[in-house]
Motif scaffolding. Structure first.
Motif, PDB file in Angstrom:
ATOM      1  N   ALA A 118       0.823  -1.220   0.000  1.00 34.06           N
ATOM      2  CA  ALA A 118       0.000   0.000   0.000  1.00 34.06           C
ATOM      3  C   ALA A 118       0.849   1.258   0.000  1.00 34.06           C
ATOM      4  O   ALA A 118       0.492   2.257  -0.633  1.00 34.06           O
ATOM      5  CB  ALA A 118      -0.936  -0.016   1.212  1.00 34.06           C
ATOM      6  N   ARG A 119       1.981   1.234   0.684  1.00 39.47           N
ATOM      7  CA  ARG A 119       2.844   2.425   0.751  1.00 39.47           C
ATOM      8  C   ARG A 119       3.328   2.860  -0.624  1.00 39.47           C
ATOM      9  O   ARG A 119       3.596   4.027  -0.859  1.00 39.47           O
ATOM     10  CB  ARG A 119       4.052   2.127   1.640  1.00 39.47           C
ATOM     11  N   ARG A 120       3.461   1.911  -1.540  1.00 46.23           N
ATOM     12  CA  ARG A 120       3.936   2.232  -2.884  1.00 46.23           C
ATOM     13  C   ARG A 120       2.868   2.937  -3.724  1.00 46.23           C
ATOM     14  O   ARG A 120       3.175   3.557  -4.728  1.00 46.23           O
ATOM     15  CB  ARG A 120       4.404   0.966  -3.592  1.00 46.23           C
ATOM     16  N   TRP A 121       1.596   2.795  -3.329  1.00 44.61           N
ATOM     17  CA  TRP A 121       0.504   3.326  -4.131  1.00 44.61           C
ATOM     18  C   TRP A 121      -0.311   4.406  -3.436  1.00 44.61           C
ATOM     19  O   TRP A 121      -1.130   5.069  -4.069  1.00 44.61           O
ATOM     20  CB  TRP A 121      -0.440   2.178  -4.521  1.00 44.61           C
ATOM     21  N   VAL A 122      -0.117   4.599  -2.147  1.00 46.71           N
ATOM     22  CA  VAL A 122      -1.008   5.473  -1.395  1.00 46.71           C
ATOM     23  C   VAL A 122      -0.966   6.925  -1.866  1.00 46.71           C
ATOM     24  O   VAL A 122      -1.987   7.624  -1.822  1.00 46.71           O
ATOM     25  CB  VAL A 122      -0.728   5.367   0.124  1.00 46.71           C
ATOM     26  N   SER A 123       0.156   7.385  -2.360  1.00 47.97           N
ATOM     27  CA  SER A 123       0.227   8.786  -2.797  1.00 47.97           C
ATOM     28  C   SER A 123      -0.612   9.023  -4.048  1.00 47.97           C
ATOM     29  O   SER A 123      -1.051  10.136  -4.293  1.00 47.97           O
ATOM     30  CB  SER A 123       1.681   9.196  -3.058  1.00 47.97           C
ATOM     31  N   ARG A 124      -0.866   7.992  -4.824  1.00 45.75           N
ATOM     32  CA  ARG A 124      -1.666   8.156  -6.051  1.00 45.75           C
ATOM     33  C   ARG A 124      -3.157   8.235  -5.755  1.00 45.75           C
ATOM     34  O   ARG A 124      -3.883   8.969  -6.417  1.00 45.75           O
ATOM     35  CB  ARG A 124      -1.406   6.992  -7.006  1.00 45.75           C
ATOM     36  N   SER A 125      -3.602   7.435  -4.808  1.00 46.18           N
ATOM     37  CA  SER A 125      -5.019   7.449  -4.442  1.00 46.18           C
ATOM     38  C   SER A 125      -5.168   7.068  -2.971  1.00 46.18           C
ATOM     39  O   SER A 125      -5.467   5.923  -2.638  1.00 46.18           O
ATOM     40  CB  SER A 125      -5.807   6.471  -5.322  1.00 46.18           C
ATOM     41  N   PRO A 126      -4.939   8.019  -2.070  1.00 43.26           N
ATOM     42  CA  PRO A 126      -4.964   7.701  -0.646  1.00 43.26           C
ATOM     43  C   PRO A 126      -6.300   7.144  -0.162  1.00 43.26           C
ATOM     44  O   PRO A 126      -6.328   6.269   0.689  1.00 43.26           O
ATOM     45  CB  PRO A 126      -4.627   9.019   0.039  1.00 43.26           C
ATOM     46  N   LEU A 127      -7.401   7.630  -0.716  1.00 46.25           N
ATOM     47  CA  LEU A 127      -8.713   7.160  -0.290  1.00 46.25           C
ATOM     48  C   LEU A 127      -8.894   5.678  -0.619  1.00 46.25           C
ATOM     49  O   LEU A 127      -9.216   4.871   0.251  1.00 46.25           O
ATOM     50  CB  LEU A 127      -9.814   7.994  -0.939  1.00 46.25           C
ATOM     51  N   ALA A 128      -8.667   5.315  -1.869  1.00 43.19           N
ATOM     52  CA  ALA A 128      -8.871   3.927  -2.303  1.00 43.19           C
ATOM     53  C   ALA A 128      -7.849   2.985  -1.680  1.00 43.19           C
ATOM     54  O   ALA A 128      -8.195   1.911  -1.182  1.00 43.19           O
ATOM     55  CB  ALA A 128      -8.809   3.843  -3.826  1.00 43.19           C
ATOM     56  N   VAL A 129      -6.584   3.382  -1.691  1.00 43.80           N
ATOM     57  CA  VAL A 129      -5.530   2.516  -1.151  1.00 43.80           C
ATOM     58  C   VAL A 129      -5.678   2.372   0.356  1.00 43.80           C
ATOM     59  O   VAL A 129      -5.529   1.272   0.905  1.00 43.80           O
ATOM     60  CB  VAL A 129      -4.130   3.054  -1.531  1.00 43.80           C
ATOM     61  N   GLY A 130      -6.005   3.463   1.038  1.00 37.24           N
ATOM     62  CA  GLY A 130      -6.220   3.390   2.479  1.00 37.24           C
ATOM     63  C   GLY A 130      -7.376   2.475   2.836  1.00 37.24           C
ATOM     64  O   GLY A 130      -7.269   1.651   3.750  1.00 37.24           O
TER      65      GLY A 130
END
Length: 198
Positions: A118-130
């Motif tokens: 998740a840390r690798r993708w959270v900056s792109r879509s924090p709502l969905a990844v979170g």
């Protein structure tokens, strides 16, 4: 999802304890002094959230926040969650000392695995990844706990199934909470979940 002393057979305890020791060792190697306050905060939040129990049938459920711990700390979530589990066992009798490694595997292993991705993708879509990280971590923890219960004896298989079903609403709540925190942190402190932290 705290398993108690005497419930799990010795081979399972030994195996899980070995995994927990390896996870803690890896986490401590990556836990730099400047990240200690984050680790302490995550450990404290996990400790407090786990104390708020909601009765559900013969058992109870509580927030875990493993997805958040994994996203913020990465592999350092292992020692942070282990400390919180140890304090809960000593002060409140949640879980137990002989199954500390088992409970650490149940809660920290999914947190670390999901958090690292998740840390690798959270900056792109924090709502969905979170949301995905929060919900998925709860369900993986429930499945790991159910597998350990199933290995512990036939009489616990029904309990294992009920445990997974009982954590479906928890997964939804965790998804919402983790998504909200992920959105907030990426706006205010994007460095907190940076992959470079290890």
């Amino acid at each position: 999802m705290h398993l108690v002393d005497g419930l799990v057979p010795v081979p399972v305890v030994v195996g899980c304890s070995a995994v927990a020791v390896a996870g803690v060792a890896l986490g401590l190697r990556r836990l730099t002094p400047d990240r200690l306050p984050q680790a302490a905060m995550v450990s404290s939040v996990f400790f407090v959230a786990s104390l708020i129990h909601v009765p559900l049938g013969p058992s109870s459920v509580h927030l875990i926040l493993g997805g958040l711990a994994g996203m913020v700390l990465g592999t350092a979530a292992f020692p942070a969650l282990l400390v919180a589990l140890l304090l809960q066992a000593v002060f409140f009798g949640f879980g137990g000392l002989t199954v500390l490694g088992v409970n650490a595997v149940i809660l920290a292993l999914p947190a670390v695995l999901v958090g690292e991705v998740a840390r690798r993708w959270v900056s792109r879509s924090p709502l969905a990844v979170g949301a995905l990280a929060g919900g998925l971590t709860v369900m993986l923890s429930a499945l790991v706990c159910a597998a350990i219960l199933a290995l512990s004896g036939e009489g616990l298989a029904t309990m294992a199934q009920a445990l997974v079903l009982a954590h479906l609403p928890v997964a939804v709540i965790e998804a919402l909470v983790t998504a909200a925190v992920a959105v907030f942190l990426t706006r205010v402190r994007p460095d907190v979940m940076a992959v470079a932290h290890g």
